[in-house]
Design a protein around this motif. Structure first.
Motif, PDB file in Angstrom:
ATOM      1  N   PHE A   1      28.949  47.303 107.427  1.00 26.35           N
ATOM      2  CA  PHE A   1      28.058  47.844 108.435  1.00 26.35           C
ATOM      3  C   PHE A   1      28.542  49.243 108.788  1.00 26.35           C
ATOM      4  O   PHE A   1      29.692  49.587 108.539  1.00 26.35           O
ATOM      5  CB  PHE A   1      28.007  46.938 109.680  1.00 26.35           C
ATOM      6  N   MET A   2      27.668  50.045 109.380  1.00 26.51           N
ATOM      7  CA  MET A   2      28.023  51.416 109.754  1.00 26.51           C
ATOM      8  C   MET A   2      28.847  51.376 111.037  1.00 26.51           C
ATOM      9  O   MET A   2      28.475  50.714 111.995  1.00 26.51           O
ATOM     10  CB  MET A   2      26.766  52.253 109.961  1.00 26.51           C
TER      11      MET A   2
ATOM     12  N   ILE B   1      19.647  51.121 100.871  1.00 18.87           N
ATOM     13  CA  ILE B   1      21.098  51.303 100.930  1.00 18.87           C
ATOM     14  C   ILE B   1      21.706  50.415 102.008  1.00 18.87           C
ATOM     15  O   ILE B   1      22.703  49.727 101.777  1.00 18.87           O
ATOM     16  CB  ILE B   1      21.448  52.789 101.176  1.00 18.87           C
ATOM     17  N   HIS B   2      21.101  50.406 103.185  1.00 20.91           N
ATOM     18  CA  HIS B   2      21.605  49.602 104.302  1.00 20.91           C
ATOM     19  C   HIS B   2      21.628  48.115 103.926  1.00 20.91           C
ATOM     20  O   HIS B   2      22.651  47.434 104.089  1.00 20.91           O
ATOM     21  CB  HIS B   2      20.732  49.837 105.530  1.00 20.91           C
TER      22      HIS B   2
ATOM     23  N   THR C   1      31.393  55.703 108.860  1.00 20.79           N
ATOM     24  CA  THR C   1      31.585  55.262 107.488  1.00 20.79           C
ATOM     25  C   THR C   1      31.157  53.811 107.385  1.00 20.79           C
ATOM     26  O   THR C   1      31.060  53.115 108.398  1.00 20.79           O
ATOM     27  CB  THR C   1      33.058  55.436 107.047  1.00 20.79           C
ATOM     28  N   TRP C   2      30.918  53.349 106.193  1.00 19.15           N
ATOM     29  CA  TRP C   2      30.635  51.936 105.979  1.00 19.15           C
ATOM     30  C   TRP C   2      31.968  51.219 105.863  1.00 19.15           C
ATOM     31  O   TRP C   2      32.886  51.708 105.207  1.00 19.15           O
ATOM     32  CB  TRP C   2      29.816  51.746 104.704  1.00 19.15           C
ATOM     33  N   ALA C   3      32.080  50.073 106.504  1.00 18.66           N
ATOM     34  CA  ALA C   3      33.328  49.301 106.455  1.00 18.66           C
ATOM     35  C   ALA C   3      32.999  47.822 106.487  1.00 18.66           C
ATOM     36  O   ALA C   3      31.889  47.410 106.820  1.00 18.66           O
ATOM     37  CB  ALA C   3      34.217  49.664 107.637  1.00 18.66           C
ATOM     38  N   CYS C   4      33.995  47.009 106.165  1.00 17.69           N
ATOM     39  CA  CYS C   4      33.815  45.559 106.131  1.00 17.69           C
ATOM     40  C   CYS C   4      33.488  45.034 107.524  1.00 17.69           C
ATOM     41  O   CYS C   4      34.036  45.499 108.515  1.00 17.69           O
ATOM     42  CB  CYS C   4      35.077  44.876 105.618  1.00 17.69           C
ATOM     43  N   THR C   5      32.611  44.056 107.576  1.00 14.80           N
ATOM     44  CA  THR C   5      32.234  43.438 108.840  1.00 14.80           C
ATOM     45  C   THR C   5      33.470  42.848 109.505  1.00 14.80           C
ATOM     46  O   THR C   5      34.262  42.175 108.871  1.00 14.80           O
ATOM     47  CB  THR C   5      31.185  42.331 108.602  1.00 14.80           C
ATOM     48  N   GLY C   6      33.638  43.132 110.787  1.00 15.31           N
ATOM     49  CA  GLY C   6      34.768  42.600 111.548  1.00 15.31           C
ATOM     50  C   GLY C   6      36.027  43.435 111.477  1.00 15.31           C
ATOM     51  O   GLY C   6      37.071  43.029 111.984  1.00 15.31           O
ATOM     52  N   SER C   7      35.981  44.612 110.861  1.00 18.36           N
ATOM     53  CA  SER C   7      37.168  45.471 110.752  1.00 18.36           C
ATOM     54  C   SER C   7      37.626  45.917 112.137  1.00 18.36           C
ATOM     55  O   SER C   7      36.826  46.375 112.943  1.00 18.36           O
ATOM     56  CB  SER C   7      36.871  46.708 109.917  1.00 18.36           C
TER      57      SER C   7
END
Length: 178
Positions: free
Chosen positions: A78-79, A67-68, A135-141
């Motif tokens: 990323f988490m 999953i990761h 939560t999982w979110a877009c890199t750099g958020s």
């Protein structure tokens, strides 16, 4: 081994990978918190509906590592921890508590209220859909918002006890539509 399984899955089933990615992009667009449990259930559900034979394959495992790596390689996610403020305490909270305490003492003394009638009640939210703070979110958020973070998917449980050490039966408070 896990990387090999991930690569083979993506090469042999690009349509499923596309459906899974689209599903999680939709979740992100409406600020649904993407937890590990949600990711695993969605991936397994999509595989079940598109390629059920894959779930019978002994080599395929929807593990934490899978999953990761999948979310990181396919969606660049990323988490991370939610950055949205939950609630704020008033600046004068200590004064408000002291005032309330003085009111209690006054009425208990003036009206000679017995300990059995002095009760403390509190309610707690019981989550129907558990939502963590990650939560999982877009890199750099810079801002990570989540849906259902403000106790919208739960019922209340009322707990009451008296100053005479009596615990009253719990009361479940559920509001719903029929």
């Amino acid at each position: 081994m896990e990387v090999l399984i991930s690569c083979l899955f993506q090469l042999k089933h690009p349509a499923i990978v596309k459906v899974i990615c689209k599903q999680f992009q939709n979740f992100c667009a409406i600020s649904v918190p993407v937890s590990h449990v949600l990711v695993k259930s969605q991936i397994l559900g999509i595989i079940q509906s598109h390629a059920p034979k894959l779930l019978k394959d002994q080599k395929f495992k929807c593990s934490d590592t899978f999953i990761h790596k999948f979310l990181h390689s396919k969606l660049q996610w990323f988490m991370c921890t939610s950055t949205q403020v939950m609630q704020k305490t008033p600046d004068n909270w200590e004064k408000l508590c002291e005032d309330m305490f003085m009111h209690f003492i006054y009425y208990i003394k003036i009206f000679d209220i017995p300990a059995e009638l002095i009760i403390n009640a509190d309610q707690t939210g019981i989550c129907l859909i558990p939502v963590g703070n990650k939560t999982w979110a877009c890199t750099g958020s810079k801002q990570v918002n989540t849906f259902a973070k403000d106790e919208k998917r739960q019922f209340s449980l009322m707990v009451v006890s008296s100053a005479a050490s009596i615990i009253l039966p719990f009361q479940a408070i559920i509001k719903g539509k029929t």
